[in-house]
Design an enzyme around this catalytic site. Structure first.
Site, PDB file in Angstrom:
ATOM      1  N   HIS A 263       0.537  -1.311  -0.256  1.00 51.48           N
ATOM      2  CA  HIS A 263       0.039  -0.212   0.080  1.00 51.48           C
ATOM      3  C   HIS A 263       1.102   1.296   0.240  1.00 51.48           C
ATOM      4  O   HIS A 263       0.769   1.517  -0.914  1.00 51.48           O
ATOM      5  CB  HIS A 263      -1.520  -0.051   0.744  1.00 51.48           C
ATOM      6  CG  HIS A 263      -2.642   0.446   1.212  1.00 51.48           C
ATOM      7  ND1 HIS A 263      -2.565   1.665  -0.493  1.00 51.48           N
ATOM      8  CD2 HIS A 263      -2.740   1.562   2.238  1.00 51.48           C
ATOM      9  CE1 HIS A 263      -3.621   2.426   0.551  1.00 51.48           C
ATOM     10  NE2 HIS A 263      -3.730   2.465   1.418  1.00 51.48           N
ATOM     11  N   HIS A 302      -2.372  -1.614 -10.797  1.00 56.05           N
ATOM     12  CA  HIS A 302      -4.127  -1.267 -10.544  1.00 56.05           C
ATOM     13  C   HIS A 302      -4.716  -2.266 -10.020  1.00 56.05           C
ATOM     14  O   HIS A 302      -5.234  -2.006 -11.548  1.00 56.05           O
ATOM     15  CB  HIS A 302      -4.076   0.467 -10.519  1.00 56.05           C
ATOM     16  CG  HIS A 302      -4.054   1.284  -9.446  1.00 56.05           C
ATOM     17  ND1 HIS A 302      -6.146   1.596  -8.586  1.00 56.05           N
ATOM     18  CD2 HIS A 302      -4.057   2.188  -8.307  1.00 56.05           C
ATOM     19  CE1 HIS A 302      -5.793   1.590  -7.720  1.00 56.05           C
ATOM     20  NE2 HIS A 302      -4.977   1.969  -6.921  1.00 56.05           N
ATOM     21  N   ASP A 358       2.810   6.078  -7.459  1.00 58.29           N
ATOM     22  CA  ASP A 358       3.777   5.679  -6.947  1.00 58.29           C
ATOM     23  C   ASP A 358       4.953   5.433  -8.148  1.00 58.29           C
ATOM     24  O   ASP A 358       6.421   5.128  -7.515  1.00 58.29           O
ATOM     25  CB  ASP A 358       3.937   4.556  -6.400  1.00 58.29           C
ATOM     26  CG  ASP A 358       3.112   4.376  -5.421  1.00 58.29           C
ATOM     27  OD1 ASP A 358       3.136   5.493  -4.327  1.00 58.29           O
ATOM     28  OD2 ASP A 358       2.364   3.154  -4.592  1.00 58.29           O
TER      29      ASP A 358
END
Ligand code: ACO
Length: 422
Positions: A263, A302, A358
């Site tokens: 996460h 994702h 990210d």
């Protein structure tokens, strides 16, 4: 065409028709027909656990909206504190409302001296700042015992202000402690992101004025990380909050969920991956190895987005603003080459794997000299707004305590055997 589904129990021939509302069907209706037969859905892959109006994601189109406002517009024109207000109140503030909100947040940034002296300084010298943050947030509930009165609107609001305001102070304190630097008190004359940078980096100067481009970059990154509907940590917030515990304890649980590498730790993994690849020439072999099943391309893919993560696009632009001040992160070229190679490759195209938030955020944080251990902490500061927005929504919906069922696969009933006879 009827907007409904029909379920038939083949054991009895009985049927039930359930309307499809807002893209879902109510499981309580199903239970009427099939008591004791549970939906089996580990990781809640196909379960909507809440009705929510906080944010909206269209994963196929790569869209993200907070309270209806596209993330691109907010990132371009708003600030983190305004976004936090929007998430918690549902509407953008008027000028007066905003001024009052900023004042309230600014004047709640200090932490009790005992939190710092007795609590934070009790950690081992090399404690991970995220471990410190999780514990410190939980400890706040002992400093504000009134926080357990979660249905008192004034008390509830006060704790939300405190949490949003104190997160940067705790985060910076955790960092300073882990590198042996003295604690820096908040400076009420600075903006929210500039104050955070001051608490992080100030040394002997009387006032630390962060480079405005870097303060703005932090503010944009905070906006992008503020909310993302039912992600793992927000779900933790809602589940733990459904027991009616105080918001500090629930936030600590959410922060603990964010600590996990799946996460909040993904951008750190991206930096490690880019460092391991080490050169542009090594990119094709790395992609080949990923396709052969040797590891993943970190920062790609994702659960919800099957298109370019809209936040990744914004972050890419922010990266260039930051690099103008800090100099280019040497890993950037490897990241760009990886992206270009992957986006043209059938393996990634077929699986709809695109850069996620990210992929570039770690490059920015690294260029700004944040240590890797601070990456999840930098995520937790703004996500607090999202957690609280969902917490309030959940309480206002009078949600029952979260308590899923299980499919039991263990031993059938058996009799206890004394140890001598085993
Ligand atoms: N690199 C290579 N292949 C991948 C990647 C990747 N990053 N992500 C998914 N795949 C492949 C899988 O191997 C699988 O292939 P297969 O169908 O041949 O078996 C297919 O794509 C589907 O993958 P799943 O694991 O089923 O997708 P899921 O939705 O469960 O995973 C996740 C999403 C965890 C984000 C995944 O894409 C991943 O591990 N990415 C890398 C880590 C990362 O960047 N995490 C940050 C997410 S954003 C956030 O949390 C803030």
């Amino acid at each position: 065409m009827a907007e409904s589904i029909t379920i038939t129990d083949n054991r009895t021939g009985e049927s039930i028709e359930i309307p499809i509302v807002d893209g879902g069907v109510a499981a309580t209706e199903w239970e009427k027909l099939l008591p004791g037969v549970w939906f089996y859905d580990p990781a809640f892959m196909t379960t909507a656990a809440a009705e929510s109006s906080v944010s909206y994601i269209d994963g196929d189109a790569g869209k993200l909206e907070y309270r209806g406002y596209p993330i691109e517009q907010l990132a371009e024109q708003s600030t983190y504190l305004e976004v936090a207000y929007l998430l918690l109140h549902g509407e953008l503030p008027t000028r007066d409302e905003f001024d009052e909100w900023v004042h309230e947040i600014t004047y709640h940034t200090f932490i009790h001296e005992n939190v710092r002296k007795r609590f934070l300084e009790g950690f081992h010298y090399d404690a991970h700042p995220m471990g410190i943050l999780v514990s410190a947030v939980a400890a706040l509930s002992t400093f504000y015992p009134e926080a357990k009165h979660i249905f008192d609107p004034e008390i509830r609001y006060k704790q939300m202000i405190r949490l949003i305001a104190k997160m940067p102070t705790l985060a910076a304190a955790a960092h300073r402690f882990s590198v042996g630097m003295p604690f820096v008190y908040p400076d009420n004359s600075l903006s929210f992101p500039a104050n955070f940078l001051s608490m992080m980096w100030k040394t002997a100067e009387p006032r630390f004025d962060a480079n405005p481009a870097l303060a703005r970059a932090v503010d944009v990154l905070f906006m992008l990380h503020a909310e993302h509907e039912q992600n793992c940590s927000t779900t933790a917030m809602r589940v733990v909050g459904s027991s009616h515990v105080d918001p500090y304890s629930a936030c600590a649980a959410a922060a603990a969920a964010l600590y996990g590498p799946r996460h909040g730790g993904a951008n750190e993994t991206v930096i490690r991956m880019l460092s391991e690849i080490g050169s542009l020439e090594a990119v094709p072999d790395f992609i080949k190895a990923v396709k052969e099943g040797h590891g993943r391309l970190q920062g790609f893919g994702h659960r919800v987005y099957k298109n370019y993560d809209p936040r990744a696009k914004i972050i890419r632009r922010v990266a260039y603003d930051v690099f103008e001040v800090t100099g280019k992160n040497p890993l950037l070229d490897i990241a760009l080459k990886l992206e270009e190679t992957a986006l043209e490759d059938d393996y990634f195209i077929a699986r709809k794997l695109y850069p996620n938030v990210d992929f570039y955020s770690g490059l920015i944080y690294q260029a700004m000299e944040f240590p890797l251990e601070m990456f999840p902490v930098l995520f937790a500061i703004p996500r607090t707004a999202g957690w609280l927005a969902h917490w309030v929504e959940m309480l206002d919906q009078d949600t029952k305590i979260a308590r899923p069922r299980q499919l039991y696969t263990g031993q059938p009933r058996r009799d206890y055997v004394p140890v001598e006879s085993r």
